[in-house]
Design an enzyme around this catalytic site. Structure first.
Site, PDB file in Angstrom:
ATOM      1  N   TYR A 102      13.157  37.738  -7.395  1.00  0.00           N
ATOM      2  CA  TYR A 102      12.790  36.405  -7.867  1.00  0.00           C
ATOM      3  C   TYR A 102      12.191  36.470  -9.265  1.00  0.00           C
ATOM      4  O   TYR A 102      12.565  35.686 -10.153  1.00  0.00           O
ATOM      5  CB  TYR A 102      11.799  35.771  -6.889  1.00  0.00           C
ATOM      6  CG  TYR A 102      11.348  34.382  -7.293  1.00  0.00           C
ATOM      7  CD1 TYR A 102      12.218  33.299  -7.186  1.00  0.00           C
ATOM      8  CD2 TYR A 102      10.063  34.153  -7.761  1.00  0.00           C
ATOM      9  CE1 TYR A 102      11.818  32.026  -7.551  1.00  0.00           C
ATOM     10  CE2 TYR A 102       9.653  32.881  -8.124  1.00  0.00           C
ATOM     11  CZ  TYR A 102      10.529  31.824  -8.018  1.00  0.00           C
ATOM     12  OH  TYR A 102      10.128  30.558  -8.387  1.00  0.00           O
ATOM     13  N   LYS A 153      14.008  34.822 -12.680  1.00  0.00           N
ATOM     14  CA  LYS A 153      13.274  33.839 -13.468  1.00  0.00           C
ATOM     15  C   LYS A 153      13.091  34.325 -14.908  1.00  0.00           C
ATOM     16  O   LYS A 153      13.090  33.515 -15.846  1.00  0.00           O
ATOM     17  CB  LYS A 153      11.936  33.520 -12.810  1.00  0.00           C
ATOM     18  CG  LYS A 153      12.089  32.719 -11.520  1.00  0.00           C
ATOM     19  CD  LYS A 153      12.891  31.441 -11.747  1.00  0.00           C
ATOM     20  CE  LYS A 153      13.123  30.647 -10.485  1.00  0.00           C
ATOM     21  NZ  LYS A 153      13.960  29.435 -10.708  1.00  0.00           N
TER      22      LYS A 153
END
Length: 266
Positions: A158, A162
């Protein structure tokens, strides 16, 4: 309100529009007079968002029931928006629903995150960006996360995807700004959304923002790219974080995410 339409065009596309920040973004843009193309998997929730926009703001809406990890994403969205003056694209998808060590997740789960957070925004930015560049106006927003500042235990993929969105937005901003196209990565801190509720997290006003407040700030700062950190508290924290050496930063981020995971799973 007409200034907003003049700046970006008649139609806005919101990917990830069924609830939370996406639904609030739909309300914010409809209030400014933009017609909406709403994309997500949940048809029932999408129809509710579309109906509210039409009834409260008098705009047109189109609903596209679509998994953003589907390889046919670009083709489906292109068909649904053929002939529309799409001047604004907001990619609001990719929240992590797990805080788990990388090796404890299935490989397919991690690859889905890459498809959702990296391939999806590239596909839509490329498709709509070409017309925006030719037209000399438009906007592309990638709704990102402050998880981008460093890799983190239990959020390895994640935080990586990002960071990808953050850098992609910066590069596109540099390329498209001379052509009159705004690009912004809206980097969020903890936001209280239905997804966070489903993870069993309680609302904490001291550390979390509400979806409607986040959406309002995103819309107000589309032209303030390449990156806008949403929330005064988050901006203050980010300004300090980016001065920390990388090892200390990774250790700090990992401690925070590991603590969050332990409290969530308690």
């Amino acid at each position: 309100m007409t200034d907003f339409v003049d700046s970006y065009g008649r139609w806005a596309v919101i990917a990830g529009a069924s609830e939370g920040i996406g639904a609030s973004l739909a309300d914010q843009l409809a209030a400014r007079g933009l017609d909406l193309v709403l994309i997500a998997r949940n048809e029932v929730l999408l129809d509710e968002v579309a109906t509210r926009a039409r009834e409260e703001h008098g705009v047109q809406t189109r609903v596209v029931v679509q998994d953003l990890t589907d390889p046919e994403l670009t083709a489906r969205v292109a068909d649904a928006t053929a002939g529309l003056d799409v001047g604004l694209v907001i990619y609001n998808a990719g929240a992590s629903d797990r805080t788990t060590p990388f090796l404890d997740n299935e490989l397919d789960y991690s690859l889905k995150q890459i498809q959702l957070d990296c391939v999806g925004p590239i596909a839509l930015a490329h498709h709509f960006g070409m017309a925006m560049r030719e037209r000399g106006r438009g906007g592309i927003v990638l709704v990102g996360s402050l998880a981008c500042v460093a890799g983190s235990a239990t959020l390895a993929v994640y935080s990586a995807v990002k960071a990808f969105q953050h850098n992609l937005a910066e590069g596109l901003w540099a390329e498209l700004r001379p052509h009159g196209v705004d690009v912004c990565c809206a980097a969020l801190g903890m936001t209280y959304t239905p997804a966070l509720q489903r993870m069993g997290v309680d609302y904490d006003a001291a550390t979390q923002m509400l979806s409607e407040d986040v959406a309002r700030e995103i819309v107000e700062n589309i032209g303030n790219g390449p990156v806008h950190v949403v929330g005064q508290h988050n901006r203050a924290m980010a300004s300090q974080v980016w001065t920390i050496d990388r090892r200390s930063l990774v250790e700090m981020m990992s401690a925070a995410s590991t603590d969050f995971a332990s409290r969530r799973n308690a």
